[in-house]
Every structure is written in structure tokens, then in C-alpha cells.
Design a protein around this motif. Structure first.
Motif: not given
Ligand SMILES: Cc1cc2nc3c(=O)[nH]c(=O)nc-3n(C[C@H](O)[C@H](O)[C@H](O)COP(=O)(O)OP(=O)(O)OC[C@H]3O[C@@H](n4cnc5c(N)ncnc54)[C@H](O)[C@@H]3O)c2cc1C
Length: 457
Positions: A418-432
Motif C-alpha cells: 500500500i505504501i508503494q501504491n501510494s507513493y507511486a513513481a515517487n517511491y524510487k526517489r524516496l528510497v534514494e
């Protein structure tokens, strides 16, 4: 071992044997029983930095508590160190620049009461006892969302204590990556000890919509509302609440346990024009009660507090929708009958400024949905398992027709999908950014962002 932390702090450290421990530990959701080894009641950012460093040295899990209102109870840790910000509630308003400096532990009531002295407001939420910390870091949906956006959209800068106990300022010019991440990324990146928020002229009086209809009319009301929403002006934000009324002493007896649909909201603009705008919303069926009218903004911001039970068990879920057909709305309502507890089901329409912010401008990614569905179920201890099952089942049943399975993370338990669904394309940058500021995942009691969870490209 906590004496050494106490000796370095201006605030106090509360241990389990302290007579105030239970009171200091308690959070909004009584179902969360986690017992921290110590509660560091921080008075300033240096206390927070000392606490983070202490926890790192002693291998203690950290939890951060703003207002303690997240139903998932991420603000508590079992056996770790709770960094409590409740003594950091200061709000300072600069009338000229229209900027408010707000302590990381302030409640919405602290923010509203100070800013309204100047006829100003930060867009926040709708229940005044909620903490601004958790609310703003993961979004912040309130009556001003249509006109001025989410709380996170109005963070201009923040003082942040990082995972290594350093104090940094995040803004468009300083640690710009961190500034991007905290606007929606929750407590993943550090402890925010102070926010700087953009202020807007609001009130002191505003036009409130508050109409209670019989739930029997829910189908027709939804169809009319869905049409209204398509061209709704930014000035208005509308929330639908479906519930069985509690048997409160000040409610007439015929309303006790009655299933109702409450249409509430606010028009932020010229009152005469607003009256015209809200007129059709007041005539969607025969109202049971219509309390719409001009009220003090601070009264509107505290009006729902009385509806919020204290020290009860809660579970919650959430989904965003772009197209919600009347048939799906009926199916959602039918689920209410199966809920193994007292359910408050809210459908908040979302439009205007909060959806105009580009999805990659802040970490908060859901920018073109039309509705946010928020479920809160209150239950007795013996129904815990049944409630968990019902809440999980609800999410999975409606996720396929939702907006990419995205949820409002301020209203749902952490779940990596659900967290990944919610951040969608922003998730990758959040991980960095997480890897840069918190590579050891010191801040993990939250809707956690982790490399292992990144979808392969
Ligand atoms: C009765 C009720 C009404 C609500 N109404 C609304 C509403 O109208 N609009 C809306 O948008 N939401 C609403 N919410 C949801 C609310 O936004 C979340 O519960 C939010 O997390 C509350 O913030 P808090 O500081 O009280 O939470 P806490 O439980 O204290 O914190 C939640 C998490 O946020 C992080 N956190 C909190 N403060 C900080 C900080 N200063 N620095 C770093 N991390 C921090 C931590 O990771 C923590 O685990 C409501 C919730 C409840 C229970």
C-alpha cells in the motif's frame, strides 16, 4: 542507563516505574499497548538530538510522537525510546511575511488558536486534537484543501534532527532533497522539531455546510454530489460521513443509532456567493437537520472533537478513487452492514489546489483522484480479529477499482504494498533520499520506505 540521557536533557525521561508512565505513554488508539523502555519528553531540538544519539548508541528502536493520533500506533515502540514532542508546541506568527513557525509537537488547536489571532490560517485537518507533525508530514487534508492545498504543500521549511542526531534545515535552498521528501514522506527522514508554514487570510468567520440526511437517500445524494464535484469551485471542500448516530444525551432519542449521511464542508470566500454555491447541497434530499451557516473558523475547526471517542480501540483503512460509480458506492455502503464494530465511513471529495500540485513536486503523489475514502472502525477487545479481517478484506475488495490501490497513509496501517501504491513513481526517489539521510533505517516506526521494497524497473 537512562540517567546519562536525563543528565543531558532540558526535558525529562519517564521510565516504566514512574507514576506518570501510563499517562505519558497513552495514545489516541487504546488498542495499541506497546511499552517503550523510556519516554524522552523533549523541550527543544537539542533534547531531540541527544535522544536520537542515545538510542543509536544503545541500539534502541526509536518512535516519534507528535500528537499521538495515528491509529496505527507508530508513535509507540515496544522496548525502545519514545521521542515525545508534546512539550514543543510553540506557534509564532509573522503577520508581515505570513509565515508561522510551529513546534513539531503542536496540535491543530495550537496552530489555529494562534494564527487566527491575526485572521490567518494554515491548511490543516478537521479535528483539533490531531498533531500537526504526523498530519502535515503525510499530507494534511482539511477544509482548505481545495483553495490552498494540503498541509504538506504549505511547508516552507523545517528544522530536522537526522538519524545521526544532526540538526539541519530543509527548504527549497537547503537540503532540497530532504525538503522534497518530508512533504508527504512521513517520519522516515528525521524528527521535525519546527515547521515553517505558509499562512493565508481565513475567517475569522466562514460559511460552514453541515446537513444531516437519512442514509436511505445515499444513492441519490451521491449521484448529485458526483455531478456537483466535477465543477466545484476551489473555495469549497466537501466531506460525506456515513455512520449510525451514537446515543448521545444531547441527541433526541429518535436519532439514537439512526444510520445517517452527513454532508459537511466549508466555503472559503465571500459568504453571499457561498450561500448560493452550497444551496443545492442543502437540498439533495429532505434533511433531518441542517446546521449550515456562518461560524467562527476556530469553532468549525473544533466542532467534530465531541464526536471523537477517547480511549477506544480503532482500526482504519483508506483508498483513493478517480471514478467511483454509483453502483460501487452502493457496494461500499453495503459493506458497512457487515462491519464487526461501530463504523465511521467518510468519503472526502478532493479537487482544486491540492490536485494542481504536480505529482512529482512533493513526495505526496496522489494528485488527480476525485475522492478519498477513509474508514475508522471502533470495536470491543473480543472483536479485534474480526475487525482486522474485515478491514483487510475491504481494502482488497475495492483496491482493484480504486486509484492504483493508493491510500491516504495517515489513515491506514503500514503495509509495504500500500505504501508503494501510494507513493507511486515517487517511491524510487524516496528510497534514494532515505538511503542518504537514514541508511540504517533508524526511523522505522512509520510507513517505512525501504530499498528492499522497490519494484524492479
Ligand atoms: C480523530 C482523528 C481525526 C483525524 N482527522 C484528520 C483530518 O481531518 N485530516 C487529515 O489529514 N488527517 C486526519 N487524521 C489522521 C491524522 O493525519 C494522522 O493520524 C496523523 O498521523 C496525526 O498526526 P500526529 O502527530 O497526531 O500522529 P502521531 O501518531 O504522533 O505520529 C504519527 C507518525 O508521524 C510521524 N511524526 C509525527 N510527528 C513527527 C515529527 N514532528 N517529526 C517526524 N515525524 C513525526 C512519526 O512517524 C509517527 O509515527 C485524523 C486522525 C484521527 C485519529
Amino acid at each position: 542507563m537512562f540517567e546519562s540521557l536525563q543528565s543531558k536533557m532540558n526535558g525529562s525521561v519517564i521510565l516504566p516505574e514512574h507514576p506518570n508512565y501510563e499517562e505519558s505513554r497513552a495514545i489516541f488508539n487504546a488498542a495499541i499497548k506497546k511499552q517503550p523502555s523510556a519516554i524522552a519528553i523533549c523541550k527543544d531540538e537539542l533534547d531531540v538530538a541527544e535522544s536520537v544519539q542515545f538510542a543509536n548508541v544503545h541500539g534502541l528502536e526509536i518512535s516519534i510522537r507528535g500528537g499521538g493520533h495515528h491509529i496505527s500506533g507508530t508513535s509507540l515502540t515496544e522496548g525502545g525510546l519514545l521521542i515525545d514532542l508534546s512539550a514543543m508546541k510553540q506557534v509564532a506568527v509573522d503577520e508581515t511575511t505570513k509565515v508561522a513557525k510551529v513546534g513539531g509537537g503542536a496540535l491543530l488547536s495550537d496552530v489555529d488558536s494562534e494564527t487566527q489571532k491575526y485572521g490567518l490560517a494554515v491548511p490543516t485537518g478537521t479535528v483539533s486534537e490531531t498533531g500537526i507533525g504526523g498530519l502535515a508530514l503525510s499530507g494534511g487534508l482539511g477544509y482548505l484543501r481545495g483553495k490552498y492545498g494540503l498541509s504538506c504543500d504549505n511547508i516552507l521549511a523545517a528544522q530536522v534532527v537526522t538519524a545521526h542526531g544532526e540538526i539541519v534545515r530543509a527548504s527549497a535552498d537547503e537540503h532540497a532533497d530532504l525538503y522534497w521528501a518530508i512533504r508527504g514522506g512521513g517520519g522516515n527522514f528525521g524528527v521535525v522539531t519546527q515547521f515553517e508554514f505558509q499562512l493565508f487570510e481565513v475567517g475569522p468567520e466562514v460559511l460552514a455546510l453541515d446537513v444531516m440526511y437519512d442514509l436511505q437517500d445515499a444513492d441519490s445524494i451521491y449521484r448529485q454530489l458526483d455531478e456537483f464535484q466535477k465543477t466545484a469551485p476551489d473555495e469549497i471542500s466537501l466531506n460525506v460521513t456515513v455512520m449510525d448516530l451514537p446515543p448521545l444525551p444531547d441527541l433526541p432519542e429518535f436519532l439514537h443509532f439512526k444510520p445517517v449521511l452527513i454532508l459537511s464542508g466549508m466555503y472559503e470566500g465571500e459568504v453571499d456567493h457561498g450561500e448560493e454555491v452550497i444551496k443545492p447541497l442543502r437540498e439533495m434530499a429532505t434533511p433531518i437537520v441542517d446546521q449550515s451557516g456562518v461560524v467562527a473558523y476556530t469553532d468549525l475547526q473544533t466542532k467534530l472533537d465531541a464526536m471523537v471517542p477517547q480511549q477506544a480501540n480503532f482500526k482504519g483503512s483508506s483508498l483513493f478513487f478517480q471514478d467511483l460509480s454509483p453502483e460501487s458506492w452502493q457496494e461500499i455502503l453495503a459493506e458497512k452492514e457487515k462491519a464487526p464494530g461501530h463504523l465511521m465511513l467518510q468519503l472526502w471529495e478532493v479537487h482544486g489546489q491540492m490536485n494542481r500540485v504536480p505529482a512529482d513536486e512533493t513526495a505526496f503523489a496522489t494528485r488527480d483522484a476525485r475522492y478519498a475514502l477513509l474508514l475508522d472502525i471502533m470495536y470491543e477487545d473480543e472483536n479485534e480479529e474480526a475487525c482486522q479481517e474485515w478491514i483487510n478484506g475491504f481494502y482488497h475488495r475495492f483496491a482493484p477499482i480504486s486509484y492504483n490501490g493508493a491510500a491516504y497513509l495517515n489513515g491506514i496501517d503500514p503495509d509495504s504494498e500500500i505504501i508503494q501504491n501510494s507513493y507511486a513513481a515517487n517511491y524510487k526517489r524516496l528510497v534514494e533520499i532515505k538511503e542518504k539521510y537514514d541508511p540504517e533505517n533508524v526511523f522505522q516506526r512509520n510507513h517505512n520506505i525501504q530499498r528492499a521494497s522497490v519494484h524492479s524497473d
